[in-house]
Design a protein around this motif. Structure first.
Motif, PDB file in Angstrom:
ATOM      1  N   TYR A  49      38.729 -13.624  27.023  1.00  0.00           N
ATOM      2  CA  TYR A  49      39.552 -13.599  25.794  1.00  0.00           C
ATOM      3  C   TYR A  49      39.663 -12.147  25.384  1.00  0.00           C
ATOM      4  O   TYR A  49      38.682 -11.477  25.116  1.00  0.00           O
ATOM      5  CB  TYR A  49      38.978 -14.498  24.687  1.00  0.00           C
ATOM      6  CG  TYR A  49      37.630 -14.063  24.143  1.00  0.00           C
ATOM      7  CD1 TYR A  49      36.459 -14.423  24.796  1.00  0.00           C
ATOM      8  CD2 TYR A  49      37.530 -13.300  22.975  1.00  0.00           C
ATOM      9  CE1 TYR A  49      35.225 -14.016  24.317  1.00  0.00           C
ATOM     10  CE2 TYR A  49      36.301 -12.894  22.489  1.00  0.00           C
ATOM     11  CZ  TYR A  49      35.148 -13.254  23.174  1.00  0.00           C
ATOM     12  OH  TYR A  49      33.929 -12.853  22.703  1.00  0.00           O
ATOM     13  N   ASN A  64      40.620  -9.309  23.142  1.00  0.00           N
ATOM     14  CA  ASN A  64      40.982  -8.804  21.815  1.00  0.00           C
ATOM     15  C   ASN A  64      41.018  -7.276  21.814  1.00  0.00           C
ATOM     16  O   ASN A  64      41.021  -6.638  20.783  1.00  0.00           O
ATOM     17  CB  ASN A  64      40.053  -9.363  20.727  1.00  0.00           C
ATOM     18  CG  ASN A  64      38.584  -9.132  21.066  1.00  0.00           C
ATOM     19  OD1 ASN A  64      38.256  -8.180  21.771  1.00  0.00           O
ATOM     20  ND2 ASN A  64      37.720  -9.983  20.562  1.00  0.00           N
ATOM     21  N   THR A  72      47.442 -15.103  33.620  1.00  0.00           N
ATOM     22  CA  THR A  72      47.401 -14.498  32.297  1.00  0.00           C
ATOM     23  C   THR A  72      47.998 -15.504  31.323  1.00  0.00           C
ATOM     24  O   THR A  72      48.811 -16.350  31.704  1.00  0.00           O
ATOM     25  CB  THR A  72      48.216 -13.196  32.238  1.00  0.00           C
ATOM     26  OG1 THR A  72      49.575 -13.503  32.565  1.00  0.00           O
ATOM     27  CG2 THR A  72      47.676 -12.160  33.212  1.00  0.00           C
ATOM     28  N   SER A  91      48.388 -16.395  26.710  1.00  0.00           N
ATOM     29  CA  SER A  91      48.275 -15.875  25.352  1.00  0.00           C
ATOM     30  C   SER A  91      48.165 -17.037  24.378  1.00  0.00           C
ATOM     31  O   SER A  91      48.736 -18.110  24.610  1.00  0.00           O
ATOM     32  CB  SER A  91      49.512 -15.036  25.003  1.00  0.00           C
ATOM     33  OG  SER A  91      49.505 -14.746  23.626  1.00  0.00           O
ATOM     34  N   VAL A 150      43.274 -14.449  28.695  1.00  0.00           N
ATOM     35  CA  VAL A 150      44.077 -14.906  27.554  1.00  0.00           C
ATOM     36  C   VAL A 150      44.055 -13.872  26.430  1.00  0.00           C
ATOM     37  O   VAL A 150      42.996 -13.412  25.988  1.00  0.00           O
ATOM     38  CB  VAL A 150      43.633 -16.312  27.063  1.00  0.00           C
ATOM     39  CG1 VAL A 150      42.154 -16.349  26.682  1.00  0.00           C
ATOM     40  CG2 VAL A 150      44.498 -16.778  25.891  1.00  0.00           C
ATOM     41  N   PHE A 151      45.235 -13.510  26.032  1.00  0.00           N
ATOM     42  CA  PHE A 151      45.418 -12.535  24.963  1.00  0.00           C
ATOM     43  C   PHE A 151      45.052 -13.203  23.642  1.00  0.00           C
ATOM     44  O   PHE A 151      45.585 -14.248  23.292  1.00  0.00           O
ATOM     45  CB  PHE A 151      46.884 -12.089  24.967  1.00  0.00           C
ATOM     46  CG  PHE A 151      47.148 -10.875  24.147  1.00  0.00           C
ATOM     47  CD1 PHE A 151      46.894  -9.612  24.656  1.00  0.00           C
ATOM     48  CD2 PHE A 151      47.660 -10.982  22.860  1.00  0.00           C
ATOM     49  CE1 PHE A 151      47.141  -8.468  23.895  1.00  0.00           C
ATOM     50  CE2 PHE A 151      47.905  -9.858  22.094  1.00  0.00           C
ATOM     51  CZ  PHE A 151      47.644  -8.596  22.618  1.00  0.00           C
ATOM     52  N   ALA A 152      44.129 -12.594  22.906  1.00  0.00           N
ATOM     53  CA  ALA A 152      43.565 -13.263  21.734  1.00  0.00           C
ATOM     54  C   ALA A 152      43.439 -12.307  20.549  1.00  0.00           C
ATOM     55  O   ALA A 152      42.424 -11.639  20.369  1.00  0.00           O
ATOM     56  CB  ALA A 152      42.199 -13.849  22.088  1.00  0.00           C
ATOM     57  N   GLY A 159      50.367 -13.180  19.181  1.00  0.00           N
ATOM     58  CA  GLY A 159      50.189 -13.622  20.560  1.00  0.00           C
ATOM     59  C   GLY A 159      51.519 -13.946  21.217  1.00  0.00           C
ATOM     60  O   GLY A 159      51.654 -13.900  22.446  1.00  0.00           O
ATOM     61  N   LYS A 160      52.491 -14.292  20.418  1.00  0.00           N
ATOM     62  CA  LYS A 160      53.818 -14.564  20.954  1.00  0.00           C
ATOM     63  C   LYS A 160      54.606 -13.250  21.074  1.00  0.00           C
ATOM     64  O   LYS A 160      55.209 -12.958  22.095  1.00  0.00           O
ATOM     65  CB  LYS A 160      54.549 -15.534  20.009  1.00  0.00           C
ATOM     66  CG  LYS A 160      55.874 -16.026  20.533  1.00  0.00           C
ATOM     67  CD  LYS A 160      56.417 -17.138  19.646  1.00  0.00           C
ATOM     68  CE  LYS A 160      57.806 -17.603  20.090  1.00  0.00           C
ATOM     69  NZ  LYS A 160      58.701 -16.564  20.534  1.00  0.00           N
ATOM     70  N   VAL A 180      54.045 -10.942  24.095  1.00  0.00           N
ATOM     71  CA  VAL A 180      54.711 -11.384  25.323  1.00  0.00           C
ATOM     72  C   VAL A 180      56.215 -11.107  25.225  1.00  0.00           C
ATOM     73  O   VAL A 180      56.832 -10.592  26.163  1.00  0.00           O
ATOM     74  CB  VAL A 180      54.463 -12.894  25.556  1.00  0.00           C
ATOM     75  CG1 VAL A 180      55.258 -13.398  26.754  1.00  0.00           C
ATOM     76  CG2 VAL A 180      52.969 -13.147  25.738  1.00  0.00           C
ATOM     77  N   TRP A 238      52.699  -7.708  27.187  1.00  0.00           N
ATOM     78  CA  TRP A 238      51.837  -8.634  27.920  1.00  0.00           C
ATOM     79  C   TRP A 238      52.762  -9.565  28.677  1.00  0.00           C
ATOM     80  O   TRP A 238      53.926  -9.715  28.307  1.00  0.00           O
ATOM     81  CB  TRP A 238      50.926  -9.382  26.943  1.00  0.00           C
ATOM     82  CG  TRP A 238      49.852 -10.222  27.600  1.00  0.00           C
ATOM     83  CD1 TRP A 238      49.649 -11.561  27.440  1.00  0.00           C
ATOM     84  CD2 TRP A 238      48.827  -9.771  28.488  1.00  0.00           C
ATOM     85  NE1 TRP A 238      48.575 -11.973  28.176  1.00  0.00           N
ATOM     86  CE2 TRP A 238      48.041 -10.892  28.842  1.00  0.00           C
ATOM     87  CE3 TRP A 238      48.505  -8.532  29.039  1.00  0.00           C
ATOM     88  CZ2 TRP A 238      46.955 -10.818  29.718  1.00  0.00           C
ATOM     89  CZ3 TRP A 238      47.426  -8.449  29.908  1.00  0.00           C
ATOM     90  CH2 TRP A 238      46.655  -9.592  30.226  1.00  0.00           C
ATOM     91  N   LEU A 263      53.143 -13.323  31.119  1.00  0.00           N
ATOM     92  CA  LEU A 263      52.536 -14.593  31.527  1.00  0.00           C
ATOM     93  C   LEU A 263      52.775 -14.748  33.021  1.00  0.00           C
ATOM     94  O   LEU A 263      53.923 -14.787  33.470  1.00  0.00           O
ATOM     95  CB  LEU A 263      53.179 -15.760  30.767  1.00  0.00           C
ATOM     96  CG  LEU A 263      53.110 -15.657  29.239  1.00  0.00           C
ATOM     97  CD1 LEU A 263      53.779 -16.875  28.582  1.00  0.00           C
ATOM     98  CD2 LEU A 263      51.668 -15.527  28.758  1.00  0.00           C
TER      99      LEU A 263
END
Ligand SMILES: Cc1ncc(C[n+]2csc(CCOP(=O)(O)OP(=O)(O)O)c2C)c(N)n1
Ligand code: SF4
Ligand code: SF4
Ligand code: SF4
Ligand SMILES: [Mg+2]
Lengths: 105, 372, 308
Positions: C135, C137, C190, C192, C217-219, C236-237, C240, C245, C247
């Motif tokens: 995760y 951060n 990957t 998020s 996972v982007f957190a 998180g959206k 991307v 970042w 996916l």
């Protein structure tokens, strides 16, 4: 039981009341998180479409499904406001948490 | 489950174990890890669900594990590990002394020191019985002097698998992660609870003393060999001067004690088998019978004295016998400790008793002159 | 068992996912993105999971005796030893003959890309059947927001302060996803917390991989990033959508891009919402955009595209 609930915890008075080493029953909760909140999510059931997106997004897992809509376990809700923010139907609003414990609604 | 990372002089052990796993004579998983830290972490993982585990290391590898050593004892994981005692860098040396394990005396592990091949083998078996006892649940570090015990061949009796299985049934514990009764383990605890967990560890180590004796007794009943608990006395009954040893040097000492006895000296030796739990009672009791105790240390806490000596002295101080004690630092970096060296130690003790030798600590066989 | 077969057929969604909560009553900051990730992972993997969490926020907030917040079997590992402890559990379970279980590790960015990397590469090398989740951060949060190997360029942390001479982190994020791929991992992805269905799908995939899986996972972390607690999912959206970042998956030796935005949203908007980037000058942001474009050029040229 889908989520653990608070167990009454007796502070040990004898060493034998401690677990043997750091190994104890999983999901053992003794304190709530409700006191952390400055704001509280309030659901408008009429507006809720039961999409359960807020349920997936809640960091605490305190939103649960009930009869096609959602309910909130306020004892562990920290009032982060994510649910209100992600709800496309604007079915959740954050209101100021009343200081004296009465929630004003 | 075995997991290990190679380091001289431990390699022989893991190589043979790999072969035994390969040919099926040992039923175990063998995990090839990329460091000693991982070797012990993997053992803790396997132990956390109730599997029996083994690893082996030495020297730099033992120190690389340092974090995990405390973790394993705090987590009460009954892991058994062989440590091939070896000097520590710098300067690099692959040869034997005992600074590696003794510098980690406080890591919460039971520490055993074996004298010869037979004791090494027997103590692997005994170690599991000790570590896994539910009153103990403490990992055991079985120390073998590097090369002296890891790279020599001796004739020994190998017990049959059936007998060992009978002596050591599969490990059963309620203190593990269990799919039918989930646990959270290796957790944190605040200042309000942490000390209680530490007390438990201390108590478990003290409780191990009786368990060690009991295990030795039941081992004797089945295999006909016994080692006698935390220490073994040799010719101490009428001794005036006693030398305290740890590990394989004991063998040479026995010979010298025999020789000197024949020459009319009243000498004996005390072999410490367990540094933790420490044989405090035994040493206090011995100090009431003898006039002088010398301690051989194949280690040193720089700026003070040998660690075994510190421990022995502390026990003697509690006995308030006021007898003479002396510390002989020897064998560092693999230097041979000869019979002559040991005779020299007894001589120092005698001079000490006569008031001729004032230094309570000295380096034996340093080979060069030093400024006093 | 039936749950497994159903799971293999289809990843759970909001309707089908279990109602059980496995990470509950923890003391993470309000709005913690890492907690969202952990909760969802556990809901996909289920109660027959052995969870290993190294030092870091999740272990600090979930394991303070007597408040123990995982309802499944879980333990804290040493900071560096996550993957080896996981491997040990898997090997021990094999030795004991356990069946139908998962071994999961949940480490922070520091616990993955820095101190935990060696052990992780060992597990991948052995092809142990374990799932390692990072995760991310983007800093050592539990110790007070210090720079890690996954802190992005320009981010202010307590060890990369934004001053007159240096404006935040001078290093870029290590490319963990491609590092594990280069290790020859069986499955890597990957994800998020801003794209939850995609995330659930990937965890579900990992569950059935016969070998090692890695999910990054982007957190978002409101405390460490200086963002409002309610923004975690949005960020998180956004990350991307603005291309900072991506996916993607790595499977059968191939990289697959799961989302290929026609047009990126504004990097500047994404950055300026966060306290940790507020000091950046336009030239810094331009540099970040140039880095992004260079990366995407390679991705688009050499990776396949397939919606997850
Ligand atoms: C060997 C070791 N070194 C340092 C630490 C201190 N430490 C504990 S948690 C932590 C930060 C963890 O950062 P990360 O892995 O990114 O997780 P986060 O806290 O951000 O969730 C550090 C540096 C430690 N526990 N062990
Ligand atoms: S996101 Fe909104 S509409 Fe959907 S379940 Fe939650 S409250 Fe109801
Ligand atoms: S305010 Fe935060 S913690 Fe409370 S229900 Fe909403 S998302 Fe969950
Ligand atoms: S500091 Fe960040 S990652 Fe840590 S608990 Fe708080 S929000 Fe979560
Ligand atoms: Mg982090």
């Amino acid at each position: 039981m889908n989520r653990p609930s608070i167990t009454k915890y007796k502070t040990p008075v004898h060493i034998s009341e401690y677990p043997v080493g750091p190994c104890y029953q999983a999901g053992h909760l003794v304190t709530e998180n409700a006191g952390w909140r400055t704001e509280k999510p309030i659901l408008d059931k009429e507006k809720c479409t039961g999409c359960f997106y807020c349920y997936l997004c809640c960091p605490e897992g305190v939103i649960f499904k009930l009869d096609g809509k959602i309910e909130i376990d306020y004892s562990f809700c920290k009032g982060c406001g994510i649910c209100a923010r992600v709800c496309k139907s604007e079915a959740i609003v954050m209101i100021r948490e009343a200081k004296d414990g009465a929630d004003g609604c | 489950m075995i997991s290990a990372y190679p380091i001289t002089p431990q390699t022989t052990v893991v190589e043979r174990l790999s072969e035994m796993v390969e040919d099926g004579s040992l039923k175990s998983e063998f995990m090839h890890v990329e460091s000693e830290h991982s070797a012990l972490s993997a053992c803790m993982g396997a132990s956390s669900i109730g599997a029996r585990t083994f690893t082996a290391t030495s020297s730099q590898g033992l120190l690389y594990m340092a974090e995990c050593l405390h973790y394993a004892s705090g987590g009460r994981f009954p892991i058994v590990m062989m440590n091939a005692n070896r000097s520590l860098a710098l300067p690099w040396s692959i040869y034997g002394d005992q600074r590696d394990s003794l510098s980690l005396l406080d890591c919460g592990w039971i520490q055993v020191y074996a004298e010869d091949a037979q004791e090494s083998l027997d103590m692997v078996i005994q170690s599991y019985a000790i570590a896994e006892n539910l009153k103990v649940l403490t990992p055991v570090m079985l120390n073998l002097d590097g090369f002296a015990l890891t790279h020599t061949y001796e004739v020994l009796e190998v017990p049959s698998s059936e007998d060992v299985d009978a002596f050591l049934p599969p490990f059963q514990t309620p203190y593990k992660m269990d799919l039918n009764s989930p646990k959270n383990m290796a957790f944190s605890s605040g200042p309000g609870d942490n000390m209680q967990f530490k007390y438990q560890q201390h108590k478990a180590m003290l409780d191990a003393i009786d368990v060690i004796r009991d295990v030795d007794e039941s081992f004797f009943r089945l295999f006909g060999r016994r080692y006698g608990g935390l220490v073994e006395e040799y010719r101490c009954d009428d001794a005036e001067m006693v030398l305290v040893t740890l590990g394989s040097i004991t063998g040479t000492c026995r010979v010298v004690v025999d020789e000197l006895s024949q020459e009319g000296w009243k000498v004996g030796l005390l072999k410490i088998r367990f540094m933790r739990p420490f044989p405090e009672k035994e040493i206090m009791e011995l100090s009431r019978r003898v006039m002088a105790v010398g301690v051989i240390d194949k280690d040193i806490s720089f700026g003070y004295e040998g660690t075994v000596f510190t421990n022995v002295n502390s026990a003697i101080a509690k006995a308030r016998t006021g007898i003479l004690t002396m510390n002989f630092i020897a064998g560092l970096g693999g230097r041979d400790i000869s019979r002559q060296d040991i005779r020299q130690m007894f001589l120092h003790l005698q001079e000490g008793l006569l008031g001729l030798e004032k230094n309570s600590m000295q380096f034996i066989n340093l080979r060069v002159a030093i400024d006093e | 068992m039936s749950e497994c077969i159903a799971g293999r057929a289809k990843a759970p969604n909001a309707l089908t996912i279990t109602d059980k909560e496995f990470f509950y009553g923890h003391k993470a900051c309000a709005g913690c993105g890492g907690s969202v990730a952990v909760r969802l992972i556990m809901k996909v993997l289920g109660e027959r999971t052995f969870t290993v969490v190294p030092a870091g926020c999740i272990s600090a907030v979930g394991f303070m005796y007597p408040q123990l917040c995982f309802t499944n079997n879980a333990l804290i590992s040493t900071f560096a030893g996550t993957a080896s402890m996981m491997s040990g559990i898997a090997a021990g379970a094999k030795a004991l003959g356990l069946k139908d279980f998962q071994v999961l590790g949940i480490a922070g960015d520091g616990g993955t890309a820095d101190i935990g990397l060696q052990a992780l590469s060992g597990a991948i090398d052995r092809r142990d059947k374990v799932i390692f989740v990072c995760y991310d951060n983007e800093a050592y949060m539990n110790t007070g927001i210090q720079k890690s190997g996954l802190t992005p360029l320009g981010a202010k942390t307590t060890t990369t302060p934004a001053g007159r001479n240096i404006r935040g982190s001078r290093t870029r994020k290590k490319n963990m996803f491609e590092i594990v791929a280069a290790n020859g991992i069986d499955y890597a992805a990957t994800a998020s917390v801003g794209y939850i269905p995609d995330f659930l799908n990937k965890i579900n995939k990992a569950k059935f991989v016969d070998g090692t899986s890695y999910i990054h996972v982007f957190a978002p972390c409101p405390t460490g990033w200086g963002t409002p607690t309610y923004c975690t999912i949005d960020l998180g959206k956004d990350v991307v959508d603005c291309g900072l970042w991506y996916l993607a998956e790595y499977e059968n030796g191939e990289f697959v891009l799961n989302k290929n935005p026609k047009e990126f949203t504004s990097v500047k908007d994404y950055l300026s919402r966060q306290g940790r980037f507020r000091h950046l000058k336009d030239e810094d942001i331009e540099q970040i955009i140039r880095d992004r474009d260079r990366k995407w050029e390679i991705i688009r040229k050499s990776w396949k595209t397939k919606k997850n």
